[in-house]
Design a protein around this motif. Structure first.
Motif, PDB file in Angstrom:
ATOM      1  N   GLU A  95       0.821  -1.211   0.000  1.00 58.48           N
ATOM      2  CA  GLU A  95       0.000   0.000   0.000  1.00 58.48           C
ATOM      3  C   GLU A  95       0.856   1.262   0.000  1.00 58.48           C
ATOM      4  OE1 GLU A  95      -0.572  -2.738   1.883  1.00 58.48           O
ATOM      5  OE2 GLU A  95      -2.296  -3.372   0.686  1.00 58.48           O
ATOM      6  N   GLU A  96       1.964   1.224   0.747  1.00 58.57           N
ATOM      7  CA  GLU A  96       2.876   2.369   0.753  1.00 58.57           C
ATOM      8  C   GLU A  96       3.499   2.567  -0.630  1.00 58.57           C
ATOM      9  OE1 GLU A  96       6.659   4.225   3.232  1.00 58.57           O
ATOM     10  OE2 GLU A  96       6.203   2.100   3.462  1.00 58.57           O
ATOM     11  N   ALA A  97       3.893   1.475  -1.281  1.00 52.72           N
ATOM     12  CA  ALA A  97       4.464   1.566  -2.633  1.00 52.72           C
ATOM     13  C   ALA A  97       3.440   2.126  -3.612  1.00 52.72           C
ATOM     14  CB  ALA A  97       4.952   0.197  -3.096  1.00 52.72           C
ATOM     15  N   LEU A  98       2.184   1.700  -3.489  1.00 49.89           N
ATOM     16  CA  LEU A  98       1.129   2.217  -4.359  1.00 49.89           C
ATOM     17  C   LEU A  98       0.898   3.712  -4.110  1.00 49.89           C
ATOM     18  CD1 LEU A  98      -1.397  -0.743  -4.115  1.00 49.89           C
ATOM     19  CD2 LEU A  98       0.031  -0.140  -6.090  1.00 49.89           C
ATOM     20  N   ALA A  99       0.958   4.125  -2.861  1.00 52.52           N
ATOM     21  CA  ALA A  99       0.791   5.539  -2.532  1.00 52.52           C
ATOM     22  C   ALA A  99       1.927   6.377  -3.109  1.00 52.52           C
ATOM     23  CB  ALA A  99       0.701   5.723  -1.018  1.00 52.52           C
ATOM     24  N   ILE A 100       3.139   5.854  -3.047  1.00 47.84           N
ATOM     25  CA  ILE A 100       4.291   6.558  -3.630  1.00 47.84           C
ATOM     26  C   ILE A 100       4.106   6.676  -5.137  1.00 47.84           C
ATOM     27  CG2 ILE A 100       6.766   6.368  -4.108  1.00 47.84           C
ATOM     28  CD1 ILE A 100       7.020   5.131  -1.279  1.00 47.84           C
ATOM     29  N   ALA A 101       3.678   5.595  -5.778  1.00 48.89           N
ATOM     30  CA  ALA A 101       3.456   5.625  -7.230  1.00 48.89           C
ATOM     31  C   ALA A 101       2.422   6.684  -7.597  1.00 48.89           C
ATOM     32  CB  ALA A 101       3.018   4.252  -7.726  1.00 48.89           C
ATOM     33  N   ALA A 102       1.397   6.817  -6.786  1.00 43.12           N
ATOM     34  CA  ALA A 102       0.354   7.814  -7.055  1.00 43.12           C
ATOM     35  C   ALA A 102       0.873   9.238  -6.910  1.00 43.12           C
ATOM     36  CB  ALA A 102      -0.834   7.593  -6.121  1.00 43.12           C
ATOM     37  N   GLN A 103       1.930   9.428  -6.121  1.00 49.33           N
ATOM     38  CA  GLN A 103       2.530  10.754  -5.930  1.00 49.33           C
ATOM     39  C   GLN A 103       3.550  11.096  -7.012  1.00 49.33           C
ATOM     40  OE1 GLN A 103       4.217  10.310  -2.042  1.00 49.33           O
ATOM     41  NE2 GLN A 103       2.234  10.249  -1.030  1.00 49.33           N
ATOM     42  N   CYS A 104       3.973  10.096  -7.785  1.00 48.31           N
ATOM     43  CA  CYS A 104       4.987  10.318  -8.815  1.00 48.31           C
ATOM     44  C   CYS A 104       4.432  11.232  -9.900  1.00 48.31           C
ATOM     45  CB  CYS A 104       5.397   8.977  -9.426  1.00 48.31           C
ATOM     46  SG  CYS A 104       6.641   9.124 -10.722  1.00 48.31           S
ATOM     47  N   PRO A 105       5.158  12.306 -10.247  1.00 48.32           N
ATOM     48  CA  PRO A 105       4.664  13.201 -11.295  1.00 48.32           C
ATOM     49  C   PRO A 105       4.359  12.488 -12.610  1.00 48.32           C
ATOM     50  CG  PRO A 105       6.519  14.208 -10.157  1.00 48.32           C
ATOM     51  CD  PRO A 105       6.405  12.790  -9.658  1.00 48.32           C
ATOM     52  N   ALA A 106       5.124  11.451 -12.944  1.00 47.41           N
ATOM     53  CA  ALA A 106       4.920  10.743 -14.212  1.00 47.41           C
ATOM     54  C   ALA A 106       3.561  10.075 -14.291  1.00 47.41           C
ATOM     55  CB  ALA A 106       6.021   9.708 -14.430  1.00 47.41           C
ATOM     56  N   ALA A 107       2.908   9.837 -13.158  1.00 50.76           N
ATOM     57  CA  ALA A 107       1.578   9.219 -13.174  1.00 50.76           C
ATOM     58  C   ALA A 107       0.571  10.114 -13.885  1.00 50.76           C
ATOM     59  CB  ALA A 107       1.118   8.916 -11.753  1.00 50.76           C
ATOM     60  N   GLU A 108       0.916  11.389 -14.089  1.00 47.93           N
ATOM     61  CA  GLU A 108       0.034  12.319 -14.796  1.00 47.93           C
ATOM     62  C   GLU A 108       0.033  12.092 -16.304  1.00 47.93           C
ATOM     63  OE1 GLU A 108       1.089  16.311 -13.647  1.00 47.93           O
ATOM     64  OE2 GLU A 108       1.056  15.778 -11.514  1.00 47.93           O
ATOM     65  N   TRP A 109       1.105  11.546 -16.867  1.00 48.57           N
ATOM     66  CA  TRP A 109       1.196  11.351 -18.319  1.00 48.57           C
ATOM     67  C   TRP A 109       1.598   9.916 -18.703  1.00 48.57           C
ATOM     68  CZ3 TRP A 109       4.745  14.349 -15.624  1.00 48.57           C
ATOM     69  CH2 TRP A 109       6.038  13.842 -15.546  1.00 48.57           C
ATOM     70  N   ALA A 110       1.856   9.077 -17.712  1.00 51.69           N
ATOM     71  CA  ALA A 110       2.306   7.713 -17.968  1.00 51.69           C
ATOM     72  C   ALA A 110       1.603   6.781 -16.982  1.00 51.69           C
ATOM     73  CB  ALA A 110       3.824   7.627 -17.802  1.00 51.69           C
ATOM     74  N   THR A 111       1.928   5.506 -17.064  1.00 47.05           N
ATOM     75  CA  THR A 111       1.420   4.512 -16.126  1.00 47.05           C
ATOM     76  C   THR A 111       2.579   4.017 -15.282  1.00 47.05           C
ATOM     77  OG1 THR A 111      -0.281   3.821 -17.702  1.00 47.05           O
ATOM     78  CG2 THR A 111       0.279   2.264 -15.951  1.00 47.05           C
ATOM     79  N   ILE A 112       2.368   3.930 -13.989  1.00 46.01           N
ATOM     80  CA  ILE A 112       3.406   3.440 -13.092  1.00 46.01           C
ATOM     81  C   ILE A 112       3.062   2.007 -12.696  1.00 46.01           C
ATOM     82  CG2 ILE A 112       4.715   3.850 -10.977  1.00 46.01           C
ATOM     83  CD1 ILE A 112       4.710   6.247 -12.986  1.00 46.01           C
ATOM     84  N   GLU A 113       3.904   1.075 -13.097  1.00 47.20           N
ATOM     85  CA  GLU A 113       3.726  -0.332 -12.721  1.00 47.20           C
ATOM     86  C   GLU A 113       4.463  -0.571 -11.414  1.00 47.20           C
ATOM     87  OE1 GLU A 113       4.953  -4.806 -14.303  1.00 47.20           O
ATOM     88  OE2 GLU A 113       5.186  -3.092 -15.648  1.00 47.20           O
ATOM     89  N   VAL A 114       3.782  -1.118 -10.430  1.00 46.52           N
ATOM     90  CA  VAL A 114       4.359  -1.378  -9.110  1.00 46.52           C
ATOM     91  C   VAL A 114       4.535  -2.880  -8.947  1.00 46.52           C
ATOM     92  CG1 VAL A 114       4.023  -1.122  -6.622  1.00 46.52           C
ATOM     93  CG2 VAL A 114       3.210   0.677  -8.184  1.00 46.52           C
ATOM     94  N   ARG A 115       5.801  -3.303  -8.773  1.00 45.28           N
ATOM     95  CA  ARG A 115       6.086  -4.734  -8.627  1.00 45.28           C
ATOM     96  C   ARG A 115       7.080  -4.944  -7.508  1.00 45.28           C
ATOM     97  NH1 ARG A 115       7.434  -7.109 -14.447  1.00 45.28           N
ATOM     98  NH2 ARG A 115       7.753  -8.969 -13.174  1.00 45.28           N
ATOM     99  N   SER A 116       6.808  -5.957  -6.699  1.00 41.45           N
ATOM    100  CA  SER A 116       7.760  -6.296  -5.652  1.00 41.45           C
ATOM    101  C   SER A 116       8.898  -7.109  -6.263  1.00 41.45           C
ATOM    102  CB  SER A 116       7.084  -7.078  -4.532  1.00 41.45           C
ATOM    103  OG  SER A 116       6.531  -8.270  -5.031  1.00 41.45           O
ATOM    104  N   LEU A 117      10.059  -7.019  -5.653  1.00 43.79           N
ATOM    105  CA  LEU A 117      11.184  -7.832  -6.092  1.00 43.79           C
ATOM    106  C   LEU A 117      11.085  -9.189  -5.435  1.00 43.79           C
ATOM    107  CD1 LEU A 117      12.129  -5.035  -7.000  1.00 43.79           C
ATOM    108  CD2 LEU A 117      14.430  -5.699  -6.349  1.00 43.79           C
ATOM    109  N   GLY A 118      11.491 -10.207  -6.140  1.00 45.25           N
ATOM    110  CA  GLY A 118      11.447 -11.550  -5.613  1.00 45.25           C
ATOM    111  C   GLY A 118      12.196 -12.497  -6.532  1.00 45.25           C
TER     112      GLY A 118
END
Length: 117
Positions: free
Chosen positions: A90-113
């Motif tokens: 949820e914190e990672a998703l919140a950070i992605a939503a704050q990223c300026p690029a989310a205004e003109w692009a799509t931010i894919e959120v993936r955990s490392l594993g």
């Protein structure tokens, strides 16, 4: 937990900006990264150049093959990434939503594993 925030932007959208507009957008992204770093969340971040001179490498039957660029039918390109260390998804998703690029692009959120999981 570590998350990769991949920025998928429309191909050619960078060419729609003037140099001043591009520099302003880049400045916003740098500020965003600096804020994440100050908060102790940022592990790494990079912007990627245009995919015009990109190449794909694969080895088949022991022979390396170099192919020009990403798939031509792709409508998006990976424009950059932020690697962040967060307590929760949820914190990672919140950070992605704050990223300026989310205004003109799509931010894919993936955990490392591990790739075997």
């Amino acid at each position: 937990m570590t998350y990769m925030l991949l920025i998928h932007e429309p191909k050619g959208q960078r060419l729609t900006r003037t140099e001043a507009e591009g520099r302003a957008v880049y400045g916003r992204m740098l500020d965003f990264g600096a804020d994440l770093k100050a908060r102790g969340l940022l592990l790494a971040a990079e912007s990627l150049a245009s995919q015009d001179d990109a190449a794909q490498v694969q080895v088949r039957g022991g022979r390396p093959q170099v192919l020009d660029g990403p798939f031509s039918e792709a409508k998006e390109m990976v424009g950059g990434f932020f690697l962040v260390n967060c307590a929760t998804r949820e914190e990672a998703l919140a950070i992605a939503a704050q990223c300026p690029a989310a205004e003109w692009a799509t931010i894919e959120v993936r955990s490392l594993g591990p790739c075997f999981a």
